[in-house]
Write an enzyme that holds these catalytic residues in place. Structure first.
Site, short mmCIF file in Angstrom:
data_model
loop_
_atom_site.label_atom_id
_atom_site.label_comp_id
_atom_site.label_asym_id
_atom_site.label_seq_id
_atom_site.Cartn_x
_atom_site.Cartn_y
_atom_site.Cartn_z
N ASP A 14 0.74 -1.44 -0.37
CA ASP A 14 0.17 0.02 0.12
C ASP A 14 1.11 1.02 0.02
O ASP A 14 -0.17 2.42 0.80
CB ASP A 14 -0.73 -0.43 1.67
N GLY A 41 -4.24 -4.66 -3.87
CA GLY A 41 -5.54 -2.41 -3.87
C GLY A 41 -4.76 -1.96 -4.93
O GLY A 41 -3.94 -1.41 -3.65
N GLN A 226 1.82 -6.19 -2.98
CA GLN A 226 2.11 -6.24 -1.92
C GLN A 226 3.49 -5.40 -1.47
O GLN A 226 3.98 -3.99 -2.90
CB GLN A 226 3.04 -7.81 -1.08
P1 GDP Z 1 -0.80 -0.17 -3.36
O1 GDP Z 1 -0.88 -0.73 -3.16
O2 GDP Z 1 0.50 0.41 -3.29
O3 GDP Z 1 -0.76 0.45 -5.07
O4 GDP Z 1 -1.12 1.59 -2.66
P2 GDP Z 1 -3.06 2.32 -2.39
O5 GDP Z 1 -3.75 2.27 -3.79
O6 GDP Z 1 -3.60 0.29 -1.73
O7 GDP Z 1 -2.54 2.75 -1.21
C1 GDP Z 1 -2.35 3.87 -1.43
C2 GDP Z 1 -3.46 4.63 -1.20
O8 GDP Z 1 -3.22 6.03 -1.27
C3 GDP Z 1 -4.17 5.19 -1.72
O9 GDP Z 1 -5.90 5.22 -1.48
C4 GDP Z 1 -4.01 6.33 -2.88
O10 GDP Z 1 -5.52 7.22 -3.69
C5 GDP Z 1 -3.77 6.96 -1.90
N1 GDP Z 1 -2.58 7.57 -2.30
C6 GDP Z 1 -1.04 7.19 -3.32
N2 GDP Z 1 -0.49 8.07 -3.57
C7 GDP Z 1 -0.99 9.01 -2.13
C8 GDP Z 1 -0.32 10.40 -2.35
O11 GDP Z 1 0.83 11.07 -3.04
N3 GDP Z 1 -0.75 11.08 -1.53
C9 GDP Z 1 -2.14 11.00 -0.69
N4 GDP Z 1 -2.76 11.78 0.22
N5 GDP Z 1 -2.83 9.79 -1.04
C10 GDP Z 1 -1.90 9.34 -2.20
P1 IMO Z 2 -0.88 -4.54 -2.46
O1 IMO Z 2 -0.16 -5.23 -3.41
C1 IMO Z 2 -0.87 -5.01 2.35
C2 IMO Z 2 -1.07 -8.44 3.50
C3 IMO Z 2 -2.40 -9.60 4.66
C4 IMO Z 2 -1.60 -10.32 5.32
C5 IMO Z 2 -0.63 -10.49 4.99
C6 IMO Z 2 -1.01 -12.20 3.98
O2 IMO Z 2 -2.55 -3.59 -2.12
O3 IMO Z 2 0.34 -3.42 -1.36
P2 IMO Z 2 -2.86 -12.60 2.11
O4 IMO Z 2 -3.74 -12.98 1.42
O5 IMO Z 2 -1.60 -12.28 0.99
O6 IMO Z 2 -2.03 -14.38 2.20
O7 IMO Z 2 -2.39 -11.84 3.42
O8 IMO Z 2 -0.30 -9.86 3.57
N1 IMO Z 2 -1.60 -8.09 2.44
C7 IMO Z 2 -1.37 -6.63 1.91
N2 IMO Z 2 -0.63 -5.82 2.87
N3 IMO Z 2 -1.36 -4.22 0.60
C8 IMO Z 2 -1.42 -5.74 0.22
O9 IMO Z 2 -1.42 -5.65 -1.01
C9 IMO Z 2 -0.99 -6.76 0.44
N4 IMO Z 2 -1.82 -8.79 0.50
C10 IMO Z 2 -1.77 -9.05 1.20
O10 IMO Z 2 -3.26 -8.23 4.84
O11 IMO Z 2 -1.37 -9.37 6.34
MG MG Z 3 -2.99 -1.46 -1.51
#
Ligand code: GDP
Ligand code: IMO
Ligand code: MG
Length: 432
Positions: A14, A41, A226
């Protein structure tokens, strides 16, 4: 000059990988997912409109771009079609035609999900906090050589035989070990029949096409899911996911020669977050942590669970830089730290025997014994939100970034100052 870039998460996921992949994708001939599944996600915001992708590569919003799912991904056809239908409903064109899937991808089937969820309940307080999507059991089947792979769908008799064998094994566990309902063979087969005809035309020699594109001089973007600290080998085991999420996995998971991976862009959140269980040395349990969670909207995009928040951990990042060979870092969510009086960087840990280390050890037990050593820097009042030019960042924000570079030993290539595609600063363009 880099032809191909691997984008990876440098922390516990994330970090904002999706946003950056979408931003870079415009200049490429294709985006490839190489590991993980719909446990990911990835959030994209374009012109204020939000799209959450779980399985589909984050290049799909670029209307003519092809996206690839490599062999290293565990594929839930149900999740895939749900996501495709969401994109089509949102007006994205030709999604199915632009999505190419390796026939060697192991499928996630209902028994994987049942098993993942039953095991978590049985683990009780020791649960991993998985996303409950069947990811772990699907990878187990792959290594045990009993997966139903996407390409198997061409032969339903073969699929039925595999499902029967697998259910014989899993239903014993589900019923007698976990005390839950068995999974019904006919229901699994009905599900497989329901998606089979839609999936088969999407199967493609992904490795072959990627190689050809590379030979033709096209750029490719490899999208990690991840993060490094969730990697099955190098993360906080057993509180990890079940795949390798480090840069090297792009080669195996996409089926391309490792020489093709010429730039590793490490996505690095300006602070640290983690979802699920497991050690997290710089975790904050106070108002500062709650403030980061609130301003950063730190809720999981897949499960909606609150993300745990903490200070920036440079000692963890050092490990990540070492394992991935990070060429440049993209620091994201800097704006979330706007208005903080002071900010801290963890530069190392004190270990249980009193000794010090400046790099994260391997595995949950060792990491649980790490007490962070902090350096404190002044915060900044002026907003960084939406800033697109490095020179316009507040002096103390620049100082924070410089200190991260110094302690971690990798250069900052990009900075993200908001969720929107446009809210991005380029310091050194990764493709330049
Ligand atoms: P990913 O799994 O690495 O693609 O990250 P996610 O999308 O799960 O989580 C990142 C969150 O932060 C999302 O809600 C993005 O819309 C948001 N986001 C990404 N870059 C920025 C940033 O520079 N500033 C802020 N405020 N939000 C961001
Ligand atoms: P993105 O791509 C954050 C975490 C789960 C759990 C562990 C194992 O959005 O960064 P799983 O279902 O994979 O067996 O869960 O890994 N986890 C993540 N945490 N971002 C993700 O993906 C994750 N995908 C799995 O929360 O701790
Ligand atoms: Mg994510």
């Amino acid at each position: 000059m880099a032809q191909n870039i691997v984008v990876i998460g440098s922390q516990w996921g994330d970090e904002g990988k999706g946003k950056i992949v979408d931003w870079l994708a415009e200049q490429t001939g294709g985006v490839v997912r190489f590991q993980g599944g719909h446990n990911a996600g990835h959030t994209l915001v374009v012109g204020g409109k939000k799209t959450i992708l779980r399985l589909i590569p984050s290049g799909i919003l670029h209307e003519t771009l092809n996206c690839y799912i490599g062999s290293g991904v565990v594929l839930s056809p149900e999740a895939l079609f749900g996501e495709i239908d969401e994109l089509l409903a949102a007006g994205v064109q030709n999604v199915e035609q632009r999505l190419k899937i390796a026939p060697t991808c192991p499928l996630i089937l209902p028994y994987h999900i049942a098993l993942d969820q039953a095991r978590e309940i049985s683990r009780g307080a020791g649960k991993i906090g998985t996303t409950g999507r069947g990811i772990g059991p699907a990878y187990e089947d792959k290594v045990a050589r009993r997966s139903v792979r996407a390409g198997d769908l061409a032969d339903l008799d073969k699929v039925a035989a595999k499902v029967k064998t697998n259910l014989a094994l899993y239903n014993v566990q589900l019923q007698h070990l976990h005390g839950v309902e068995p999974v019904d063979f006919d229901e699994v087969m009905a599900k497989i029949r329901s998606f089979r005809e839609r999936l088969l035309p999407m199967l493609h020699d992904v490795a072959g096409t990627l190689y050809q594109k590379h030979q033709n001089g096209e750029r490719l973007l490899f999208e990690g899911a991840q993060g490094t600290l969730l990697d099955i080998d190098y993360g906080t085991y057993p509180f990890v996911t079940s795949s390798n999420c480090v840069a090297g996995a792009a080669s195996v998971g996409a089926g391309v020669p490792s020489q093709m991976l010429d730039y590793v862009l490490g996505i690095v959140k300006a602070y640290t977050t983690r979802v699920g269980s497991g050690p997290f040395p710089t975790e904050l349990f106070d108002d500062i942590g709650a403030g980061l969670a609130e301003r950063g909207h730190e809720f999981g995009s897949v499960t909606g669970r609150p993300r745990r928040c903490g200070w920036f951990d440079a000692a963890a990042l050092k490990r990540s830089i070492q394992i991935n060979g990070i060429t440049g870092m993209c620091i994201t969510k800097l704006d979330v730290m706007d208005g903080m009086k002071e900010v801290k960087i963890c530069t190392g840990y004190t270990l249980p025997d009193g000794s010090q280390t400046d790099i994260l050890p391997f595995g949950a037990d060792a990491v649980a014994g790490c007490t962070p050593v902090y350096e404190t820097l002044p915060g900044w009042d002026e907003p960084t939100f939406g800033v697109k030019d490095y020179q316009h960042l507040p002096e103390n924000a620049k100082r924070y970034l410089k200190r991260i570079e110094e302690v971690c030993g990798a250069p900052v290539a990009m900075i993200s100052t908001g969720p929107d595609r446009e809210e991005t600063i380029v310091v050194h363009h990764p493709f330049a």
